[in-house]
Design a protein around this motif. Structure first.
Motif, PDB file in Angstrom:
ATOM      1  N   GLU A  54       3.272   6.183   8.943  1.00  0.00           N
ATOM      2  CA  GLU A  54       1.780   6.287   8.881  1.00  0.00           C
ATOM      3  C   GLU A  54       1.105   7.376   8.991  1.00  0.00           C
ATOM      4  O   GLU A  54      -0.046   7.419   8.606  1.00  0.00           O
ATOM      5  CB  GLU A  54       1.323   4.905   9.726  1.00  0.00           C
ATOM      6  CG  GLU A  54       1.275   5.439  11.143  1.00  0.00           C
ATOM      7  CD  GLU A  54       0.694   4.417  11.840  1.00  0.00           C
ATOM      8  OE1 GLU A  54      -0.208   4.682  12.749  1.00  0.00           O
ATOM      9  OE2 GLU A  54       1.091   3.371  11.771  1.00  0.00           O
ATOM     10  N   ARG A  55       1.583   8.544   9.546  1.00  0.00           N
ATOM     11  CA  ARG A  55       1.110   9.838   9.823  1.00  0.00           C
ATOM     12  C   ARG A  55       0.639  10.350   8.225  1.00  0.00           C
ATOM     13  O   ARG A  55      -0.181  11.333   8.283  1.00  0.00           O
ATOM     14  CB  ARG A  55       2.027  10.876  10.400  1.00  0.00           C
ATOM     15  CG  ARG A  55       2.139  10.511  11.798  1.00  0.00           C
ATOM     16  CD  ARG A  55       2.681  11.457  12.865  1.00  0.00           C
ATOM     17  NE  ARG A  55       3.206  11.032  14.089  1.00  0.00           N
ATOM     18  CZ  ARG A  55       4.246  10.757  14.378  1.00  0.00           C
ATOM     19  NH1 ARG A  55       5.570  11.072  13.588  1.00  0.00           N
ATOM     20  NH2 ARG A  55       4.767  10.321  15.672  1.00  0.00           N
ATOM     21  N   GLN A 113      -1.579  -0.861   6.460  1.00  0.00           N
ATOM     22  CA  GLN A 113      -0.279  -0.891   6.761  1.00  0.00           C
ATOM     23  C   GLN A 113      -0.011   0.019   8.042  1.00  0.00           C
ATOM     24  O   GLN A 113       1.182  -0.037   8.567  1.00  0.00           O
ATOM     25  CB  GLN A 113       0.547  -0.547   5.704  1.00  0.00           C
ATOM     26  CG  GLN A 113       0.947  -1.506   4.726  1.00  0.00           C
ATOM     27  CD  GLN A 113      -0.478  -2.018   3.821  1.00  0.00           C
ATOM     28  OE1 GLN A 113      -0.517  -1.096   2.838  1.00  0.00           O
ATOM     29  NE2 GLN A 113      -0.918  -3.150   3.899  1.00  0.00           N
ATOM     30  N   SER A 114      -0.888   0.188   8.902  1.00  0.00           N
ATOM     31  CA  SER A 114      -0.795   0.989  10.246  1.00  0.00           C
ATOM     32  C   SER A 114      -0.352  -0.038  11.093  1.00  0.00           C
ATOM     33  O   SER A 114      -0.659  -1.323  11.044  1.00  0.00           O
ATOM     34  CB  SER A 114      -2.036   1.663  10.404  1.00  0.00           C
ATOM     35  OG  SER A 114      -3.028   0.505  10.777  1.00  0.00           O
ATOM     36  N   TYR A 115       0.524   0.616  12.029  1.00  0.00           N
ATOM     37  CA  TYR A 115       0.958  -0.369  13.202  1.00  0.00           C
ATOM     38  C   TYR A 115       0.043  -1.038  13.899  1.00  0.00           C
ATOM     39  O   TYR A 115       0.154  -2.267  14.338  1.00  0.00           O
ATOM     40  CB  TYR A 115       1.905   0.501  14.113  1.00  0.00           C
ATOM     41  CG  TYR A 115       2.863  -0.140  15.085  1.00  0.00           C
ATOM     42  CD1 TYR A 115       4.020  -0.544  14.471  1.00  0.00           C
ATOM     43  CD2 TYR A 115       2.495  -0.498  16.213  1.00  0.00           C
ATOM     44  CE1 TYR A 115       5.006  -1.317  15.521  1.00  0.00           C
ATOM     45  CE2 TYR A 115       3.321  -1.221  17.152  1.00  0.00           C
ATOM     46  CZ  TYR A 115       4.664  -1.871  16.730  1.00  0.00           C
ATOM     47  OH  TYR A 115       5.309  -2.561  17.566  1.00  0.00           O
ATOM     48  N   ILE A 170      -7.248  -2.153   0.658  1.00  0.00           N
ATOM     49  CA  ILE A 170      -6.224  -1.502  -0.117  1.00  0.00           C
ATOM     50  C   ILE A 170      -5.026  -1.394   0.431  1.00  0.00           C
ATOM     51  O   ILE A 170      -4.763  -1.448   1.884  1.00  0.00           O
ATOM     52  CB  ILE A 170      -6.814   0.072  -0.289  1.00  0.00           C
ATOM     53  CG1 ILE A 170      -5.611   1.117  -0.831  1.00  0.00           C
ATOM     54  CG2 ILE A 170      -6.940   0.563   1.289  1.00  0.00           C
ATOM     55  CD1 ILE A 170      -6.000   2.302  -1.329  1.00  0.00           C
ATOM     56  N   ASN A 171      -3.689  -1.741  -0.280  1.00  0.00           N
ATOM     57  CA  ASN A 171      -2.582  -1.600   0.340  1.00  0.00           C
ATOM     58  C   ASN A 171      -1.384  -0.785  -0.250  1.00  0.00           C
ATOM     59  O   ASN A 171      -1.327  -0.669  -1.659  1.00  0.00           O
ATOM     60  CB  ASN A 171      -1.774  -3.079   0.262  1.00  0.00           C
ATOM     61  CG  ASN A 171      -2.762  -4.174   0.924  1.00  0.00           C
ATOM     62  OD1 ASN A 171      -2.923  -3.803   2.258  1.00  0.00           O
ATOM     63  ND2 ASN A 171      -3.207  -5.233   0.509  1.00  0.00           N
ATOM     64  N   THR A 172      -0.837   0.119   0.348  1.00  0.00           N
ATOM     65  CA  THR A 172       0.265   0.886  -0.330  1.00  0.00           C
ATOM     66  C   THR A 172       1.487   0.696   0.031  1.00  0.00           C
ATOM     67  O   THR A 172       2.521   1.194  -0.527  1.00  0.00           O
ATOM     68  CB  THR A 172      -0.217   2.550   0.289  1.00  0.00           C
ATOM     69  OG1 THR A 172      -0.332   2.514   1.555  1.00  0.00           O
ATOM     70  CG2 THR A 172      -1.525   2.684  -0.361  1.00  0.00           C
ATOM     71  N   GLY A 173       1.621  -0.116   1.229  1.00  0.00           N
ATOM     72  CA  GLY A 173       3.115   0.171   1.896  1.00  0.00           C
ATOM     73  C   GLY A 173       3.252   1.186   2.592  1.00  0.00           C
ATOM     74  O   GLY A 173       2.346   1.999   2.585  1.00  0.00           O
TER      75      GLY A 173
END
Length: 412
Positions: A56-57, A65-67, A119-122
């Motif tokens: 995620e960095r 999708q961040s932790y 928004i989602n990217t995985g």
């Protein structure tokens, strides 16, 4: 017989031929590598935390999708998880944070917190993400189906831009349908004045001056970002009250009413880092002064990851200074105040609204991955496509959309 002479200058150079050959070899290598990718399924987040935070960095991976974002949701909703981790050459290639949502006998694998994601990217390693369209989509789909077999009927990954800030999603090629909602963004330039030039700057400044005068005439105002956790949580509760009243007036369901959603959003308020480059949720408020006893005219919640700001929601007190458009005025304060703080993009999120179009010169289409896992999922996937295309058809026609909204309000 006619002949053509090829100009020597039109022939590819040795360098160009070599680069083309290398490119073909890379594409072939990536396709072959797909067979070597191992996909594991995890039903808890904790074993993946270190790898997750490392992925995620990357600035181009979505905040959603961040932790920490996913942790807040999982803590509130407690749904079964089926997190997909792909490994290649002993390196983590991707993590798709997925939960199982069950309804009427159907088990759907969706992004964690999909109902409140703009928004989602995985999460993909940079090398895997840069591979783009070279991935063997058929093999990838088969591996995902096999990994979810017995856990879900349908893999439904929603609100994915095919290209995000110059990078193509590795999910391109999987079965998709365009989502009925688009997202709207305002790119930042070094100064607020430069940013305004993308818009109708003259009219916007004039409107701002008129709003300022009206607010001053009403007793003045304060634009605040409270620094204490206690005040931030208090403001979020005020937002819930204002939004509930708004939905009730429109005859619409209150999407923030359930205790799980409220617990999730409260949990985000305390997710932040010391660098101020990440915060799950931060409340901004426009508060009136003399004569109004510090009442709140407008309120909004924004999130940040790296140089990307996302406006998650907003609300106004419809009984106070309605002729000043306090919500729009609050956006001016927020956007101007973020300049010089390392922000490159202000995202108004999903949904076509007049105020978004007035602020955002960039419109981003989103897509849903619709991948059946079981025979039941084939039927559910087909239904999702039909409904999504139907909604898109209606929203593309303002009169029809207004009529549909009226029916929805009457039904309640």
């Amino acid at each position: 017989m006619q002949t053509q002479k090829l100009d020597v200058h039109e022939q590819p150079s040795d360098k160009a031929l070599a680069e083309a050959a290398i490119s073909r070899l890379r594409q072939l290598s990536m396709k072959l590598a797909m067979a070597e990718i191992d996909i594991e399924v995890f039903d808890t987040m904790q074993p993946l935390e270190d790898e997750w935070r490392a992925l995620e960095r990357d600035n181009l991976q979505s905040l959603h999708q961040s932790y920490d974002w996913c942790t807040a949701w999982v803590s509130a909703f407690q749904r079964p998880l089926a997190i997909l981790k792909g490994t290649h050459a002993d390196q983590t290639a991707f993590i798709l944070p997925v939960e199982i949502v069950k309804s009427r006998g159907l088990a759907v694998a969706k992004f964690i917190a999909a109902d409140h994601s703009n928004i989602n990217t995985g999460l993909f390693s940079e090398s895997f993400a840069e591979s783009g369209g070279t991935i063997d989509a058929g093999k990838f789909a088969s591996q995902l189906q096999q990994a979810l077999k017995g856990r879900a009927d349908l893999l439904l990954l929603q609100n994915i831009p095919l290209e995000w800030r110059g990078r193509q999603t590795p999910l391109t090629g999987l079965p998709m349908v365009q989502n009925q909602n688009h997202a709207y963004q305002l790119p930042f330039f070094p100064t607020f004045e430069e940013t305004l030039k993308q818009l109708n700057a003259k009219n916007r400044r004039k409107k701002f001056r008129v709003q300022s005068k009206r607010l001053e005439a009403a007793g003045g105002f304060e634009y605040l970002i409270p620094g204490t956790s206690e005040e931030q949580h208090r403001l979020l509760d005020i937002f819930f009250c204002l939004k509930s009243a708004r939905f009730a007036n429109l005859g619409l369901p209150d999407v923030f009413a359930d205790r799980e959603t409220q617990a999730f959003l409260h949990g985000l308020l305390d997710k932040l880092d010391d660098s101020k480059q990440y915060f799950g949720l931060q409340m901004h408020v426009l508060r009136l002064k003399d004569g109004h006893e510090g009442k709140i005219a407008a309120i909004s919640g924004i999130s940040r990851k790296g140089d990307h700001i996302i406006c998650q929601f907003g609300a106004i007190n419809e009984e106070l200074v309605p002729d000043t458009s306090p919500g729009e005025f609050l956006y001016w304060q927020t956007i101007s105040g973020l300049h010089g703080k390392g922000v490159a993009l202000f995202d108004f999120g999903l949904g076509d609204q007049t105020y978004k179009r007035s602020w955002a010169p960039v419109e981003t289409p989103h897509y849903d991955v619709v991948l059946p896992v079981s025979p039941f999922g084939v039927i559910a996937g087909a239904a999702h496509r039909i409904v999504t295309r139907g909604k898109a058809h209606i929203k593309a026609r303002p009169k029809l959309y207004k009529f549909a909204q009226g029916i929805r309000a009457r039904i309640g």
